[in-house]
Write an enzyme that holds these catalytic residues in place. Sequence first.
Site, PDB file in Angstrom:
ATOM      1  N   ASP A  42     -13.060 -86.345  28.948  1.00 55.09           N
ATOM      2  CA  ASP A  42     -12.824 -87.471  29.847  1.00 55.09           C
ATOM      3  C   ASP A  42     -14.121 -88.261  29.959  1.00 55.09           C
ATOM      4  OD1 ASP A  42     -10.270 -87.989  31.829  1.00 55.09           O
ATOM      5  OD2 ASP A  42     -12.090 -88.994  32.537  1.00 55.09           O
ATOM      6  N   ASP A  59     -17.727 -91.742  26.247  1.00 54.07           N
ATOM      7  CA  ASP A  59     -16.926 -92.919  25.914  1.00 54.07           C
ATOM      8  C   ASP A  59     -16.426 -92.803  24.473  1.00 54.07           C
ATOM      9  OD1 ASP A  59     -16.034 -95.489  25.224  1.00 54.07           O
ATOM     10  OD2 ASP A  59     -17.514 -96.446  26.542  1.00 54.07           O
ATOM     11  N   LEU A  60     -15.123 -92.828  24.304  1.00 49.52           N
ATOM     12  CA  LEU A  60     -14.548 -92.609  22.969  1.00 49.52           C
ATOM     13  C   LEU A  60     -14.859 -93.738  21.991  1.00 49.52           C
ATOM     14  CD1 LEU A  60     -11.051 -91.123  23.884  1.00 49.52           C
ATOM     15  CD2 LEU A  60     -12.989 -89.905  22.874  1.00 49.52           C
ATOM     16  N   GLY A  81      -7.363 -93.799  28.273  1.00 50.76           N
ATOM     17  CA  GLY A  81      -7.136 -95.241  28.149  1.00 50.76           C
ATOM     18  C   GLY A  81      -6.680 -95.840  29.453  1.00 50.76           C
ATOM     19  N   ASN A 120       6.857 -96.517  27.842  1.00 49.44           N
ATOM     20  CA  ASN A 120       8.090 -97.316  27.943  1.00 49.44           C
ATOM     21  C   ASN A 120       7.761 -98.801  28.104  1.00 49.44           C
ATOM     22  OD1 ASN A 120       8.745 -98.191  31.059  1.00 49.44           O
ATOM     23  ND2 ASN A 120       7.464 -96.373  31.016  1.00 49.44           N
ATOM     24  N   HIS A 121       6.532 -99.123  28.521  1.00 48.77           N
ATOM     25  CA  HIS A 121       6.200-100.535  28.741  1.00 48.77           C
ATOM     26  C   HIS A 121       6.029-101.314  27.434  1.00 48.77           C
ATOM     27  CE1 HIS A 121       6.262-100.198  33.026  1.00 48.77           C
ATOM     28  NE2 HIS A 121       5.569 -99.075  32.930  1.00 48.77           N
ATOM     29  N   TYR A 144      -0.721-104.306  28.526  1.00 50.57           N
ATOM     30  CA  TYR A 144      -0.745-102.843  28.444  1.00 50.57           C
ATOM     31  C   TYR A 144       0.362-102.355  27.497  1.00 50.57           C
ATOM     32  CZ  TYR A 144       0.490 -98.101  29.913  1.00 50.57           C
ATOM     33  OH  TYR A 144       0.840 -96.768  29.928  1.00 50.57           O
ATOM     34  N   LYS A 148       0.358-100.508  23.575  1.00 49.83           N
ATOM     35  CA  LYS A 148       1.057 -99.284  23.187  1.00 49.83           C
ATOM     36  C   LYS A 148       1.865 -99.486  21.904  1.00 49.83           C
ATOM     37  CE  LYS A 148      -0.592 -96.712  26.432  1.00 49.83           C
ATOM     38  NZ  LYS A 148      -1.546 -95.632  26.097  1.00 49.83           N
ATOM     39  N   ARG A 182      14.473 -96.987  40.174  1.00 49.48           N
ATOM     40  CA  ARG A 182      14.167 -97.081  38.735  1.00 49.48           C
ATOM     41  C   ARG A 182      13.892 -95.707  38.127  1.00 49.48           C
ATOM     42  NH1 ARG A 182       9.150 -97.548  36.266  1.00 49.48           N
ATOM     43  NH2 ARG A 182       9.263 -98.264  34.088  1.00 49.48           N
TER      44      ARG A 182
HETATM   45  C1  15L Z   1       3.310 -96.158  32.487  1.00 51.44           C
HETATM   46  O1  15L Z   1       3.145 -96.262  31.281  1.00 51.44           O
HETATM   47  C2  15L Z   1       2.181 -96.256  33.420  1.00 51.44           C
HETATM   48  O2  15L Z   1       1.005 -95.678  32.898  1.00 51.44           O
HETATM   49  C3  15L Z   1       2.456 -95.694  34.773  1.00 51.44           C
HETATM   50  O3  15L Z   1       1.483 -96.209  35.655  1.00 51.44           O
HETATM   51  C4  15L Z   1       3.879 -96.033  35.264  1.00 51.44           C
HETATM   52  O4  15L Z   1       3.988 -97.386  35.510  1.00 51.44           O
HETATM   53  C5  15L Z   1       4.900 -95.625  34.238  1.00 51.44           C
HETATM   54  O5  15L Z   1       4.587 -96.140  32.967  1.00 51.44           O
HETATM   55  C6  15L Z   1       6.308 -96.121  34.620  1.00 51.44           C
HETATM   56  O6  15L Z   1       6.895 -96.898  33.871  1.00 51.44           O
HETATM   57  O7  15L Z   1       6.791 -95.718  35.682  1.00 51.44           O
END
Ligand code: 15L
Length: 282
Positions: A42, A59-60, A81, A120-121, A144, A148, A182
């Site tokens: 970390d 730091d990676l 990240g 999922n984002h 973000y 991904k 959700r």
């Molecule tokens: C994620 O990818 C986030 O890191 C987290 O903070 C949440 O928002 C989660 O998804 C989510 O969709 O609930």
Amino acid sequence: MTLQSDTAAPGLRVALTGAAGAIGVVLRPGLIAAGHHLRSHDLRPLTPLQPGEAVVQGDLRDPSVVDQVLAGIDVAVHMAGTSVERPLDEIIENNLRALAALYEGACRHGVRRVVFASSNHAFGMHPAGKTLGLEAPYRPDGLYGLSKSWGESMSRLYWDKHGIEGVSLRIGSALPEPVEVRHLSTWLGHRDLLALVRRGIEAPEVGCLAVWGVSNNARRWWDNAGSERLGYRPVQDAEDYAAAIEAARTPVDPVAARYQGGSFASHGLQPRTARETEPTHG
Ligand code: 15L
């Protein structure tokens, strides 16, 4: 930057980046208990959970830190990240540049597999309620989420060109319990989270694949058909909490509720775009 030496343990030699994060703190004891020979990393200082665990701080983006994290490692689990929407520069440094440095290190050290925390984002602008399979098109709900989808492509690149196996975990809402409507669709319970990451580490010869990181929720939107070789079988179900969540009647943002990404999707949404991405047009 510190490195404490590993001691012999059964299992695979696993590096865990982001070990002090919300997901890392769940995985660390679980992977040690599973018998893996863990090296935890970390940006923040870590204290070994037990004598067999090695820790690295740094730091990676710095290749010498990556060398300490990955030397002699079989599988890297990359949870480090930025995990929320942030300005572009921060996303580029933490989610793109650090991942690229990690992959270069994986090549230098002959790491067999990288398990990547996707999200999922990367798909968050898809309408809520629509079932997405593994081949669903990316529809990131912000920078973000975009980082991904880039990370998933990086996983593909390093498999195709360098033979490093890649498992992208499209993590939903990794929480001890679901706390909002959700989450009845997106929840990934901690028991399932550990099982998912363990399959990512332990499943033989997966090549390059993605899998939805979601529990066995009755209302889930994500279909894992096609990821059978990973062998992930979730057992938790957010529906067990549905009555309590619905009884709480917590106000729901109606715009956020239209999208799988929830508030990540509604954040900064322009009114014109909001009309064009109505679920019926999705
Ligand atoms: C994620 O990818 C986030 O890191 C987290 O903070 C949440 O928002 C989660 O998804 C989510 O969709 O609930």
